[in-house]
Each structure stands twice: as structure tokens, then as C-alpha cells.
Design an enzyme around this catalytic site. Sequence first.
Site, PDB file in Angstrom:
ATOM      1  N   GLU A   5       0.838  -1.214   0.000  1.00 26.72           N
ATOM      2  CA  GLU A   5       0.000   0.000   0.000  1.00 26.72           C
ATOM      3  C   GLU A   5       0.861   1.246   0.000  1.00 26.72           C
ATOM      4  OE1 GLU A   5      -3.130  -0.061  -0.379  1.00 26.72           O
ATOM      5  OE2 GLU A   5      -3.599  -2.169   0.037  1.00 26.72           O
TER       6      GLU A   5
ATOM      7  N   CYS B 180      -7.577  -2.400   8.216  1.00 26.75           N
ATOM      8  CA  CYS B 180      -6.193  -2.397   7.742  1.00 26.75           C
ATOM      9  C   CYS B 180      -5.699  -0.976   7.547  1.00 26.75           C
ATOM     10  CB  CYS B 180      -6.066  -3.196   6.450  1.00 26.75           C
ATOM     11  SG  CYS B 180      -6.303  -4.960   6.720  1.00 26.75           S
TER      12      CYS B 180
ATOM     13  N   HIS C  24      -1.293  -5.799   1.520  1.00 25.84           N
ATOM     14  CA  HIS C  24      -2.473  -6.671   1.440  1.00 25.84           C
ATOM     15  C   HIS C  24      -2.141  -7.910   0.614  1.00 25.84           C
ATOM     16  CE1 HIS C  24      -5.592  -3.563   2.721  1.00 25.84           C
ATOM     17  NE2 HIS C  24      -6.003  -4.677   3.308  1.00 25.84           N
TER      18      HIS C  24
HETATM   19  N1  PCA Z   1      -8.160  -7.233   6.174  1.00 26.24           N
HETATM   20  C1  PCA Z   1      -9.084  -6.185   6.540  1.00 26.24           C
HETATM   21  C2  PCA Z   1      -9.004  -6.072   8.033  1.00 26.24           C
HETATM   22  C3  PCA Z   1      -8.317  -7.311   8.497  1.00 26.24           C
HETATM   23  C4  PCA Z   1      -7.737  -7.896   7.274  1.00 26.24           C
HETATM   24  O1  PCA Z   1      -6.971  -8.882   7.235  1.00 26.24           O
HETATM   25  C5  PCA Z   1      -8.861  -4.886   5.771  1.00 26.24           C
HETATM   26  O2  PCA Z   1      -8.404  -4.940   4.618  1.00 26.24           O
HETATM   27  O3  PCA Z   1      -9.145  -3.806   6.276  1.00 26.24           O
END
Ligand code: PCA
Length: 204
Positions: free
Chosen positions: A80, A143, A167
Amino acid sequence: MEKILLTAFEPFGGERINPSLEAARALENLHFEHARIEIAVLPVARFQAEALAIEQLRAAQPDVVLMLGQAGRRSQVTPERVAINVDDFPIPDNAGNQPRGEPIIPEGPVGYFSSLPIQAMVDELKKASIPAAISNTAGTYLCNRLFYRVMHCIAAEQLPIRAGFIHVPFLHEQTIDKSTDAPSLSRETIFEAVRILIDVSLRV
Ligand code: PCA
């Protein structure tokens, strides 16, 4: 020898596993020549997740914080670029919180950029034939919130820590019973991706 704090989330949204946690557990005991890995397992719960992460960050005093989370509808591993100052949860978290359009820190800046080498991460992942791309939004769920809170702590306290969020897609086994198309990667691929992310974060 550098210290890396690897954070991962518990399962949420009806899933039984979270690929970020599977990867963190697999990598925890792997030997890295230039790094020691510590993992933080975070609940998918507003306030608790960042409290635990920041508590562990203060105790461990790591050089690098790599935060991992599941992005179920993505087909690529996505470092990100930016965390934004907004909570707008599309679904309730595991504690039942669902803020809509609230600032994370009312007096905080609009956003924080990752201080990880995100382009080098994507380049190295692709060299290993792992689908990867920079993402310009971490969403507005847990996240993004964790990412923002950790970057805010590092900035406010001027800590010498490189940090950012990545992610990862679903694991294959999470998609077996889904009725709609859901991209996924194998365990081997996601674990290797996180190993590469650790390696690249040490090279700065
Ligand atoms: N993904 C979520 C919250 C926890 C996770 O593993 C997110 O992308 O916000």
C-alpha cells in the site's frame, strides 16, 4: 541484525482463516541471516488492534514494521502506498463496530505514506513470478486504520522505524465454496511473497 515486527490479523467477515496470519506464522520461525522476526497477532477490532500493535512496537523497538492483511477480492500482492485519516467500515468488525465516515484522529493529517520500498517490493515479487502491484488505497476498514495509527505513532514520536502495509489475496482454500469469482493464491506463493517482502525491507 535488524528486528522486524510482522503484524497479521485474525480471520474476519465469515472466513475461517486469514492468509496474513497463516503467512506470519509460517515465517516466524524461518531463519533470516540479517533479521529477527517477531509477530503480532491482531484482533479485527477497532481500538484493540492498534493498541496491541503499538504496545508490541514499543516493547520490541523494531527497525521495520511490516503490517499484513487480507484483501479478498484482489488477485495480486499489493504493497500500500498511503493510509488515509478515515474510518468507513463496509462491514462491522469482529467486535461489532461500524463507524461510517469518521476521522481516525480528528486533528491528524489527511494521510501518511508508507516508508517501505514499495516499488522495489513489487519489482522483486514480479521477478519471482508472483502477481504484485502498488495499491493506492488500503480501503477504509481495519487495515487502513491500523496502518494510519502506526504511522501516526512513528511520526509523532519520531521513531527510527520503516513501516508500511501489504495486502495479500485469499488462499485457494478460502475460495472453494464461494459462489462468485474470487481470485486466490497458493500457500507457497503467499509465504514466498512475504519472505521476499521481508528481504527487500532489509535492503534499504
Ligand atoms: N483485512 C481487513 C481487516 C483485516 C484484514 O486482514 C482490511 O483490509 O481492512
